[in-house]
Design a protein around this motif. Structure first.
Motif, PDB file in Angstrom:
ATOM      1  N   VAL A  88       0.823  -1.213   0.000  1.00  0.00           N
ATOM      2  CA  VAL A  88       0.000   0.000   0.000  1.00  0.00           C
ATOM      3  C   VAL A  88       0.854   1.259   0.000  1.00  0.00           C
ATOM      4  O   VAL A  88       0.444   2.291  -0.551  1.00  0.00           O
ATOM      5  CB  VAL A  88      -0.980  -0.016   1.196  1.00  0.00           C
ATOM      6  CG1 VAL A  88      -1.557   1.354   1.467  1.00  0.00           C
ATOM      7  CG2 VAL A  88      -2.106  -1.010   0.946  1.00  0.00           C
ATOM      8  N   ALA A  89       2.052   1.199   0.584  1.00  0.00           N
ATOM      9  CA  ALA A  89       2.897   2.393   0.709  1.00  0.00           C
ATOM     10  C   ALA A  89       3.080   3.149  -0.608  1.00  0.00           C
ATOM     11  O   ALA A  89       2.840   4.361  -0.660  1.00  0.00           O
ATOM     12  CB  ALA A  89       4.244   2.025   1.317  1.00  0.00           C
ATOM     13  N   PRO A  90       3.455   2.476  -1.713  1.00  0.00           N
ATOM     14  CA  PRO A  90       3.603   3.237  -2.960  1.00  0.00           C
ATOM     15  C   PRO A  90       2.272   3.740  -3.518  1.00  0.00           C
ATOM     16  O   PRO A  90       2.234   4.752  -4.217  1.00  0.00           O
ATOM     17  CB  PRO A  90       4.269   2.258  -3.931  1.00  0.00           C
ATOM     18  CG  PRO A  90       4.110   0.909  -3.333  1.00  0.00           C
ATOM     19  CD  PRO A  90       3.920   1.097  -1.858  1.00  0.00           C
ATOM     20  N   LEU A  91       1.178   3.063  -3.182  1.00  0.00           N
ATOM     21  CA  LEU A  91      -0.141   3.513  -3.640  1.00  0.00           C
ATOM     22  C   LEU A  91      -0.556   4.787  -2.908  1.00  0.00           C
ATOM     23  O   LEU A  91      -1.186   5.675  -3.495  1.00  0.00           O
ATOM     24  CB  LEU A  91      -1.187   2.407  -3.429  1.00  0.00           C
ATOM     25  CG  LEU A  91      -0.919   1.090  -4.174  1.00  0.00           C
ATOM     26  CD1 LEU A  91      -1.969   0.046  -3.805  1.00  0.00           C
ATOM     27  CD2 LEU A  91      -0.874   1.316  -5.670  1.00  0.00           C
ATOM     28  N   VAL A  92      -0.188   4.885  -1.649  1.00  0.00           N
ATOM     29  CA  VAL A  92      -0.445   6.099  -0.871  1.00  0.00           C
ATOM     30  C   VAL A  92       0.451   7.216  -1.397  1.00  0.00           C
ATOM     31  O   VAL A  92       0.002   8.339  -1.642  1.00  0.00           O
ATOM     32  CB  VAL A  92      -0.219   5.860   0.638  1.00  0.00           C
ATOM     33  CG1 VAL A  92      -0.261   7.165   1.405  1.00  0.00           C
ATOM     34  CG2 VAL A  92      -1.256   4.875   1.180  1.00  0.00           C
ATOM     35  N   GLU A  93       1.719   6.886  -1.596  1.00  0.00           N
ATOM     36  CA  GLU A  93       2.694   7.870  -2.077  1.00  0.00           C
ATOM     37  C   GLU A  93       2.291   8.454  -3.434  1.00  0.00           C
ATOM     38  O   GLU A  93       2.485   9.641  -3.682  1.00  0.00           O
ATOM     39  CB  GLU A  93       4.066   7.206  -2.175  1.00  0.00           C
ATOM     40  CG  GLU A  93       5.207   8.161  -2.398  1.00  0.00           C
ATOM     41  CD  GLU A  93       6.540   7.426  -2.356  1.00  0.00           C
ATOM     42  OE1 GLU A  93       7.249   7.472  -3.374  1.00  0.00           O
ATOM     43  OE2 GLU A  93       6.844   6.823  -1.312  1.00  0.00           O
ATOM     44  N   SER A  94       1.719   7.624  -4.290  1.00  0.00           N
ATOM     45  CA  SER A  94       1.327   8.089  -5.628  1.00  0.00           C
ATOM     46  C   SER A  94      -0.080   8.692  -5.653  1.00  0.00           C
ATOM     47  O   SER A  94      -0.553   9.110  -6.703  1.00  0.00           O
ATOM     48  CB  SER A  94       1.427   6.951  -6.643  1.00  0.00           C
ATOM     49  OG  SER A  94       0.512   5.933  -6.323  1.00  0.00           O
ATOM     50  N   GLY A  95      -0.747   8.708  -4.496  1.00  0.00           N
ATOM     51  CA  GLY A  95      -2.054   9.341  -4.412  1.00  0.00           C
ATOM     52  C   GLY A  95      -3.226   8.479  -4.853  1.00  0.00           C
ATOM     53  O   GLY A  95      -4.340   8.974  -5.031  1.00  0.00           O
ATOM     54  N   VAL A  97      -4.309   5.774  -3.064  1.00  0.00           N
ATOM     55  CA  VAL A  97      -4.983   5.352  -1.833  1.00  0.00           C
ATOM     56  C   VAL A  97      -4.764   6.440  -0.793  1.00  0.00           C
ATOM     57  O   VAL A  97      -3.688   7.032  -0.715  1.00  0.00           O
ATOM     58  CB  VAL A  97      -4.414   3.997  -1.328  1.00  0.00           C
ATOM     59  CG1 VAL A  97      -4.936   3.652   0.055  1.00  0.00           C
ATOM     60  CG2 VAL A  97      -4.763   2.881  -2.308  1.00  0.00           C
ATOM     61  N   LYS A  98      -5.805   6.688   0.010  1.00  0.00           N
ATOM     62  CA  LYS A  98      -5.698   7.655   1.115  1.00  0.00           C
ATOM     63  C   LYS A  98      -5.687   6.894   2.429  1.00  0.00           C
ATOM     64  O   LYS A  98      -6.426   5.924   2.596  1.00  0.00           O
ATOM     65  CB  LYS A  98      -6.894   8.604   1.123  1.00  0.00           C
ATOM     66  CG  LYS A  98      -6.980   9.504  -0.078  1.00  0.00           C
ATOM     67  CD  LYS A  98      -8.056  10.573   0.069  1.00  0.00           C
ATOM     68  CE  LYS A  98      -9.417  10.014   0.393  1.00  0.00           C
ATOM     69  NZ  LYS A  98     -10.490  11.020   0.360  1.00  0.00           N
ATOM     70  N   ARG A  99      -4.849   7.362   3.346  1.00  0.00           N
ATOM     71  CA  ARG A  99      -4.857   6.849   4.719  1.00  0.00           C
ATOM     72  C   ARG A  99      -5.588   7.877   5.563  1.00  0.00           C
ATOM     73  O   ARG A  99      -5.269   9.062   5.535  1.00  0.00           O
ATOM     74  CB  ARG A  99      -3.435   6.732   5.254  1.00  0.00           C
ATOM     75  CG  ARG A  99      -2.717   5.500   4.851  1.00  0.00           C
ATOM     76  CD  ARG A  99      -1.423   5.379   5.674  1.00  0.00           C
ATOM     77  NE  ARG A  99      -0.690   4.220   5.264  1.00  0.00           N
ATOM     78  CZ  ARG A  99       0.542   4.242   4.804  1.00  0.00           C
ATOM     79  NH1 ARG A  99       1.193   5.370   4.707  1.00  0.00           N
ATOM     80  NH2 ARG A  99       1.138   3.133   4.460  1.00  0.00           N
ATOM     81  N   THR A 100      -6.566   7.407   6.304  1.00  0.00           N
ATOM     82  CA  THR A 100      -7.291   8.293   7.209  1.00  0.00           C
ATOM     83  C   THR A 100      -7.391   7.623   8.568  1.00  0.00           C
ATOM     84  O   THR A 100      -7.187   6.419   8.699  1.00  0.00           O
ATOM     85  CB  THR A 100      -8.715   8.614   6.685  1.00  0.00           C
ATOM     86  OG1 THR A 100      -9.435   7.383   6.525  1.00  0.00           O
ATOM     87  CG2 THR A 100      -8.670   9.346   5.353  1.00  0.00           C
TER      88      THR A 100
END
Length: 167
Positions: A88-95, A97-100
């Motif tokens: 998930v880390a690169p998906l969050v970094e690339s926008g 996926v959002k972490r809330t």
């Protein structure tokens, strides 16, 4: 190697042909796995091979099941939480996926498909859908349905065998 007529034989009626059929099946599955990995069945056009399998499966799961925590996502996919965190880390970094924060527990993290992630997933799905259409263009609709049914059943048997979730 069995002939096409061997492959239509009902295994229940003649077990003498079953080993040859199973050898043929395992070979075709191995070839499929290699070709699928080579092309990543990534679609057509500019989107081809633009999203790896792990990213696609994670985004697809978040789209179909909605926002969820890392542990729930890992459990639903039959993989370890640390693997999900790493993927998930690169998906969050690339926008994508959002972490809330979890609404009931601010310490917990909820993963959610971002609007950009939804758009990207839709684009990749459309490209892959087009590839599937091209690969099966000379198949009858009934053959496509039967192949999908059997492949789904095969994947479910693999998941059950390995105790993992469905992708």
């Amino acid at each position: 190697m069995p002939t096409p007529s061997d492959m239509t034989t009902d295994p229940q009626s003649d077990t003498s042909e079953l080993p040859g059929l199973l050898d043929h099946l395992q070979h075709e599955v191995a070839v499929f796995a290699r070709r699928a990995e080579q092309t990543r069945l990534g679609g057509v056009g500019q989107v081809r091979n633009s999203m790896d399998r792990a990213a696609y499966l994670l985004l697809n799961r978040l789209d179909s099941e909605g926002p969820m925590g890392v542990k729930a996502l890992a459990a639903s996919m039959g993989i370890d939480s640390s693997t999900v965190t790493r993927q998930v880390a690169p998906l969050v970094e690339s926008g994508l996926v959002k972490r809330t924060s979890h609404p009931d527990d601010g310490r917990a993290v909820v993963l959610q498909l971002s609007p950009r992630g939804q758009s990207r997933l839709d684009e990749v799905r459309a490209s892959r859908r087009e590839l599937m259409a091209q690969l099966t263009e000379d198949w009858a609709p009934r053959e496509r349905e039967e192949f999908c049914t059997l492949l789904t059943r095969f994947n479910a048997a693999l998941s059950a065998r390995h105790g993992s979730g469905t992708e």
